[in-house]
Design a protein around this motif. Structure first.
Motif, mmCIF file in Angstrom:
data_model
loop_
_atom_site.group_PDB
_atom_site.id
_atom_site.type_symbol
_atom_site.label_atom_id
_atom_site.label_comp_id
_atom_site.label_asym_id
_atom_site.label_seq_id
_atom_site.Cartn_x
_atom_site.Cartn_y
_atom_site.Cartn_z
ATOM 1 N N GLU A 52 3.879 -21.200 -7.880
ATOM 2 C CA GLU A 52 5.099 -21.486 -6.654
ATOM 3 C C GLU A 52 4.552 -21.969 -5.693
ATOM 4 O O GLU A 52 5.305 -22.336 -4.418
ATOM 5 C CB GLU A 52 5.726 -20.610 -7.066
ATOM 6 N N HIS A 53 3.381 -21.759 -4.773
ATOM 7 C CA HIS A 53 2.648 -21.711 -3.471
ATOM 8 C C HIS A 53 1.807 -22.517 -3.389
ATOM 9 O O HIS A 53 1.599 -22.703 -2.804
ATOM 10 C CB HIS A 53 1.889 -20.525 -3.336
ATOM 11 N N HIS A 54 2.241 -23.139 -4.523
ATOM 12 C CA HIS A 54 1.267 -24.839 -4.462
ATOM 13 C C HIS A 54 -0.409 -24.561 -3.861
ATOM 14 O O HIS A 54 -0.822 -25.209 -3.097
ATOM 15 C CB HIS A 54 1.353 -26.140 -3.521
ATOM 16 N N LEU A 55 -0.788 -23.394 -4.762
ATOM 17 C CA LEU A 55 -2.349 -23.044 -4.808
ATOM 18 C C LEU A 55 -3.572 -23.739 -5.048
ATOM 19 O O LEU A 55 -3.401 -24.358 -6.213
ATOM 20 C CB LEU A 55 -2.389 -21.746 -4.714
ATOM 21 N N GLN A 69 -3.528 -10.089 -5.643
ATOM 22 C CA GLN A 69 -2.756 -10.062 -6.515
ATOM 23 C C GLN A 69 -2.923 -9.455 -8.144
ATOM 24 O O GLN A 69 -2.805 -8.474 -8.700
ATOM 25 C CB GLN A 69 -1.672 -11.289 -7.226
ATOM 26 N N MET A 70 -4.097 -9.822 -8.155
ATOM 27 C CA MET A 70 -3.820 -9.401 -9.514
ATOM 28 C C MET A 70 -4.481 -7.940 -9.584
ATOM 29 O O MET A 70 -4.457 -7.254 -10.544
ATOM 30 C CB MET A 70 -5.688 -10.115 -9.670
ATOM 31 N N LYS A 71 -5.258 -6.864 -8.594
ATOM 32 C CA LYS A 71 -5.727 -6.247 -8.203
ATOM 33 C C LYS A 71 -4.243 -5.127 -8.148
ATOM 34 O O LYS A 71 -4.180 -3.960 -9.308
ATOM 35 C CB LYS A 71 -6.579 -5.447 -7.014
ATOM 36 N N GLN A 72 -3.484 -5.690 -7.997
ATOM 37 C CA GLN A 72 -2.200 -4.424 -7.279
ATOM 38 C C GLN A 72 -1.307 -4.923 -9.025
ATOM 39 O O GLN A 72 -0.755 -3.709 -9.519
ATOM 40 C CB GLN A 72 -1.026 -5.497 -6.611
ATOM 41 N N PHE A 73 -1.205 -6.057 -9.681
ATOM 42 C CA PHE A 73 -0.683 -6.438 -11.095
ATOM 43 C C PHE A 73 -1.287 -5.212 -12.198
ATOM 44 O O PHE A 73 -0.333 -4.773 -12.855
ATOM 45 C CB PHE A 73 -0.800 -7.342 -11.508
ATOM 46 N N PHE A 74 -2.235 -5.113 -12.269
ATOM 47 C CA PHE A 74 -3.482 -4.310 -13.038
ATOM 48 C C PHE A 74 -2.874 -3.076 -12.596
ATOM 49 O O PHE A 74 -3.421 -1.297 -13.590
ATOM 50 C CB PHE A 74 -4.613 -4.558 -13.527
ATOM 51 N N ALA A 75 -3.374 -2.078 -11.407
ATOM 52 C CA ALA A 75 -2.721 -1.364 -10.716
ATOM 53 C C ALA A 75 -0.856 -0.867 -10.976
ATOM 54 O O ALA A 75 -0.844 0.374 -10.427
ATOM 55 C CB ALA A 75 -3.100 -1.012 -9.693
ATOM 56 N N ASN A 76 -0.320 -1.457 -11.136
ATOM 57 C CA ASN A 76 0.820 -1.003 -11.444
ATOM 58 C C ASN A 76 1.428 -1.347 -10.335
ATOM 59 O O ASN A 76 2.907 -0.549 -9.693
ATOM 60 C CB ASN A 76 1.795 -0.095 -12.052
ATOM 61 N N GLU A 77 1.227 -1.732 -9.165
ATOM 62 C CA GLU A 77 1.948 -1.445 -7.482
ATOM 63 C C GLU A 77 2.536 -3.551 -8.001
ATOM 64 O O GLU A 77 2.620 -4.240 -8.860
ATOM 65 C CB GLU A 77 0.736 -1.757 -6.674
ATOM 66 N N PRO A 78 3.689 -3.401 -6.568
ATOM 67 C CA PRO A 78 4.445 -4.569 -6.343
ATOM 68 C C PRO A 78 3.143 -5.656 -6.470
ATOM 69 O O PRO A 78 2.929 -5.569 -5.830
ATOM 70 C CB PRO A 78 5.295 -4.178 -5.864
ATOM 71 N N VAL A 79 3.973 -6.765 -7.383
ATOM 72 C CA VAL A 79 3.105 -7.857 -6.511
ATOM 73 C C VAL A 79 4.515 -9.275 -6.507
ATOM 74 O O VAL A 79 5.695 -8.732 -7.070
ATOM 75 C CB VAL A 79 2.259 -8.424 -7.910
ATOM 76 N N ASP A 80 3.822 -9.890 -6.066
ATOM 77 C CA ASP A 80 5.048 -10.960 -5.623
ATOM 78 C C ASP A 80 5.113 -12.011 -6.937
ATOM 79 O O ASP A 80 4.779 -11.941 -8.231
ATOM 80 C CB ASP A 80 3.972 -12.352 -4.329
ATOM 81 N N GLN A 81 6.573 -12.068 -6.579
ATOM 82 C CA GLN A 81 7.460 -13.160 -8.281
ATOM 83 C C GLN A 81 8.123 -14.480 -7.769
ATOM 84 O O GLN A 81 8.066 -14.466 -6.192
ATOM 85 C CB GLN A 81 8.660 -11.935 -8.725
ATOM 86 N N PRO A 82 7.275 -15.743 -8.336
ATOM 87 C CA PRO A 82 7.900 -16.775 -8.067
ATOM 88 C C PRO A 82 9.667 -16.380 -7.561
ATOM 89 O O PRO A 82 10.527 -15.585 -8.215
ATOM 90 C CB PRO A 82 7.981 -17.252 -8.939
ATOM 91 N N SER A 83 9.402 -16.915 -6.936
ATOM 92 C CA SER A 83 11.040 -16.964 -6.249
ATOM 93 C C SER A 83 12.350 -17.742 -7.422
ATOM 94 O O SER A 83 12.161 -18.902 -7.885
ATOM 95 C CB SER A 83 11.122 -17.758 -5.071
#
Length: 94
Positions: A52-55, A69-83
């Protein structure tokens, strides 16, 4: 025998990874606290974010972004989602 762990992401006993996914303390923490399912789910989201972000993984800022983003994902915090991403309706699969 499958190694079971209490998954930080899903809050229940699930099969763990067979080895740390990366070196160092973060890899060991993931190995001890993240299930194989949660890791696979992260890998899928990570792929979508890269596309999505052409990283470029050669870019330090891109790697830093994915790590956060990985740390947030595993901590059940909001993460970016592809548009435009809509999670699949798993209720129809039953």
């Amino acid at each position: 025998m499958t190694r079971m762990i209490l998954c930080r992401k899903y809050g229940k006993q699930l099969p763990g990874l067979s080895s740390p996914p990366m070196p160092g303390p973060l890899g060991q923490d993931i190995f001890e606290n993240v299930s194989e399912k949660a890791w696979e789910d992260w890998q899928e989201l990570q792929t979508m974010l890269i596309n999505e972000h052409h990283l470029s993984l050669q870019d330090f800022e891109a790697r830093r972004y994915l790590l956060e983003q990985m740390k947030q994902f595993f901590a059940n915090e909001p993460v970016d989602q592809p548009s435009g991403y809509v999670p699949p309706d798993i209720s129809q699969n039953k």
